[in-house]
Design a protein around this motif. Sequence first.
Motif, PDB file in Angstrom:
ATOM      1  N   THR A  24       0.834  -1.213   0.000  1.00  0.00           N
ATOM      2  CA  THR A  24       0.000   0.000   0.000  1.00  0.00           C
ATOM      3  C   THR A  24       0.863   1.255   0.000  1.00  0.00           C
ATOM      4  O   THR A  24       0.636   2.176  -0.797  1.00  0.00           O
ATOM      5  CB  THR A  24      -0.955   0.002   1.208  1.00  0.00           C
ATOM      6  N   THR A  25       1.878   1.293   0.859  1.00  0.00           N
ATOM      7  CA  THR A  25       2.716   2.505   0.894  1.00  0.00           C
ATOM      8  C   THR A  25       3.398   2.707  -0.461  1.00  0.00           C
ATOM      9  O   THR A  25       3.474   3.835  -0.975  1.00  0.00           O
ATOM     10  CB  THR A  25       3.789   2.432   2.001  1.00  0.00           C
ATOM     11  N   ARG A  26       3.840   1.617  -1.071  1.00  0.00           N
ATOM     12  CA  ARG A  26       4.543   1.745  -2.362  1.00  0.00           C
ATOM     13  C   ARG A  26       3.597   2.165  -3.485  1.00  0.00           C
ATOM     14  O   ARG A  26       3.946   3.002  -4.311  1.00  0.00           O
ATOM     15  CB  ARG A  26       5.218   0.408  -2.712  1.00  0.00           C
ATOM     16  N   TYR A  27       2.408   1.559  -3.540  1.00  0.00           N
ATOM     17  CA  TYR A  27       1.482   1.928  -4.612  1.00  0.00           C
ATOM     18  C   TYR A  27       1.021   3.378  -4.456  1.00  0.00           C
ATOM     19  O   TYR A  27       0.873   4.097  -5.446  1.00  0.00           O
ATOM     20  CB  TYR A  27       0.262   0.993  -4.620  1.00  0.00           C
ATOM     21  N   LEU A  28       0.765   3.801  -3.210  1.00  0.00           N
ATOM     22  CA  LEU A  28       0.360   5.197  -2.994  1.00  0.00           C
ATOM     23  C   LEU A  28       1.442   6.138  -3.524  1.00  0.00           C
ATOM     24  O   LEU A  28       1.163   7.125  -4.208  1.00  0.00           O
ATOM     25  CB  LEU A  28       0.107   5.470  -1.508  1.00  0.00           C
ATOM     26  N   LEU A 200      11.174  -3.159  -6.320  1.00  0.00           N
ATOM     27  CA  LEU A 200      11.431  -3.297  -7.760  1.00  0.00           C
ATOM     28  C   LEU A 200      10.179  -3.761  -8.499  1.00  0.00           C
ATOM     29  O   LEU A 200       9.914  -3.319  -9.622  1.00  0.00           O
ATOM     30  CB  LEU A 200      12.588  -4.274  -7.998  1.00  0.00           C
ATOM     31  N   GLU A 201       9.403  -4.621  -7.859  1.00  0.00           N
ATOM     32  CA  GLU A 201       8.159  -5.096  -8.486  1.00  0.00           C
ATOM     33  C   GLU A 201       7.208  -3.913  -8.739  1.00  0.00           C
ATOM     34  O   GLU A 201       6.652  -3.768  -9.830  1.00  0.00           O
ATOM     35  CB  GLU A 201       7.486  -6.126  -7.564  1.00  0.00           C
ATOM     36  N   VAL A 202       7.043  -3.067  -7.733  1.00  0.00           N
ATOM     37  CA  VAL A 202       6.135  -1.926  -7.871  1.00  0.00           C
ATOM     38  C   VAL A 202       6.671  -0.930  -8.903  1.00  0.00           C
ATOM     39  O   VAL A 202       5.923  -0.412  -9.744  1.00  0.00           O
ATOM     40  CB  VAL A 202       5.913  -1.249  -6.492  1.00  0.00           C
ATOM     41  N   TYR A 232      -3.645  -0.755  -9.652  1.00  0.00           N
ATOM     42  CA  TYR A 232      -2.952  -1.707  -8.779  1.00  0.00           C
ATOM     43  C   TYR A 232      -3.969  -2.425  -7.888  1.00  0.00           C
ATOM     44  O   TYR A 232      -5.003  -1.849  -7.550  1.00  0.00           O
ATOM     45  CB  TYR A 232      -1.978  -0.978  -7.847  1.00  0.00           C
ATOM     46  N   THR A 233      -3.635  -3.650  -7.494  1.00  0.00           N
ATOM     47  CA  THR A 233      -4.449  -4.361  -6.504  1.00  0.00           C
ATOM     48  C   THR A 233      -3.524  -4.822  -5.379  1.00  0.00           C
ATOM     49  O   THR A 233      -2.517  -5.478  -5.639  1.00  0.00           O
ATOM     50  CB  THR A 233      -5.150  -5.582  -7.139  1.00  0.00           C
TER      51      THR A 233
END
Length: 431
Positions: A24-28, A200-202, A232-233
């Motif tokens: 969540t922190t990375r997608y945000l 790296l994935e994000v 994103y999910t």
Amino acid sequence: MDVIVKPTPTLNGEFGALSSKNYTTRYLLAAALAEGTSTIHFPAHSEDSDAMRRCIRDLGAVLEEDDSKIVIQGFGSHPRDVRELNVGNAGAVLRFLMGVTALCPEVTFVNTYPDSLGKRPHDDLIDALGQLGVEVQHEQGRLPITIKGGNAKGGHIRVSGSVSSQYLSALLFVTPLLAEDSTIEVLNDLKSKVVIGQTLEVLEQAGIVIHASDDYMSFRVPGGQAYQPQTYTVQGDYPGSAAVLAAAAVTQSDVKILRLMEQSKQGERAIVDVLRMMEVPLTHENDVVHVQGNGRLKAIEFDGDAATDAVLAMVAAAVFAEGTSRFYNVENLRYKECDRITDYLNELRKAGANVEERQAEIIVHGRPEGVEGGVEINAHFDHRVIMALTVVGLRSKEPLRIRDAHHVAKSYPQYFDHLQALGASVQWVKE
Ligand SMILES: O=C(O)C1=C[C@@H](OP(=O)(O)O)[C@@H](O)[C@H](O)C1
Ligand SMILES: C=C(OP(=O)(O)O)C(=O)O
């Protein structure tokens, strides 16, 4: 608020795992760094993820949220000129944003948790940002920290990975946005290396190109890139679920947690293998972990660095195992919300556990007969200490009172609700 945890012989039921904090922190952040509209399905709701929401909003992102998704209009590589940011007690949020604010003229990160995040070191990141030409004012490497960015262009950066992987993640988020190419060399050891796989994935999902060596010790980052808006999910969270799985392992149980991906890059999915090695009856199929605990566990030896945020839960399970368990390579647990070796073991000892510490190890002499309990536990502002001591309380002879258990909301506000739904005797009480 305190919580009283009473001995609970059986746990039964099923629920969907909370959403991953780290994703969540990375997608945000990736959504905020994109120009355009991104959507994140099933984002986590907790103090840490809310801290990231608050800060990206302050930096100019526009957020609209309903029950199942958040839609974000990003600010791209041009964050708004803000004076102050408040990350609460969220280490990863602070470090990632210390990187991103290299794009801002002057921002101060305030110190709202002097006894927790306020004590944690950021020197290695401060040093790395200095190499990019960013001036950083700080209190001996600690909050409050002022970042005077705006002139960072890229270049060669050396960063130590021996305390936290978050410093490297911070650099990986910001360097693609700088005008020139960067190379990042990781010095010393890289702790929590698996977490870099999540970063790296994000970044890849956001359309960012990074050339990483297989051992994640060196990186080539082309400059002048743009984050792409994305959908994103968020997957289920292993670190939080690890505590519930440990609770199921130390009781007579029939517990299922749904939404835990078998192929996840979260190192804490190792909780499943660890409980299996401890001979806890369980299966993991179709993203469901099903524990049918009989209360009997065998001691193990485990390299905890691969699953840093699940180690405390594993140790709590080991408190009731037959034999002596050893969790090694865990020194960086000392630099978290509290010293998760000395502080945590002190609380475990109060509850009656037989534990020993080394600089980078936790040793547990198991007590299958149970522990005494009947004491008050200091939470040390640490959600993972609270969750792990709860596991111990369920199999103590007398109740445990966990002081300031509301800090569980840093990552898992529904933790006690989920346990209650499984039949655990846990109860909030006012101080
Ligand atoms: O990058 C991240 O999101 C995190 C990295 C880990 O920290 P360290 O790299 O300091 O071990 C982990 O403990 C923390 O909860 C989240
Ligand atoms: C250490 C943790 O978080 P952070 O470093 O982001 O504060 C954690 O969630 O256990």
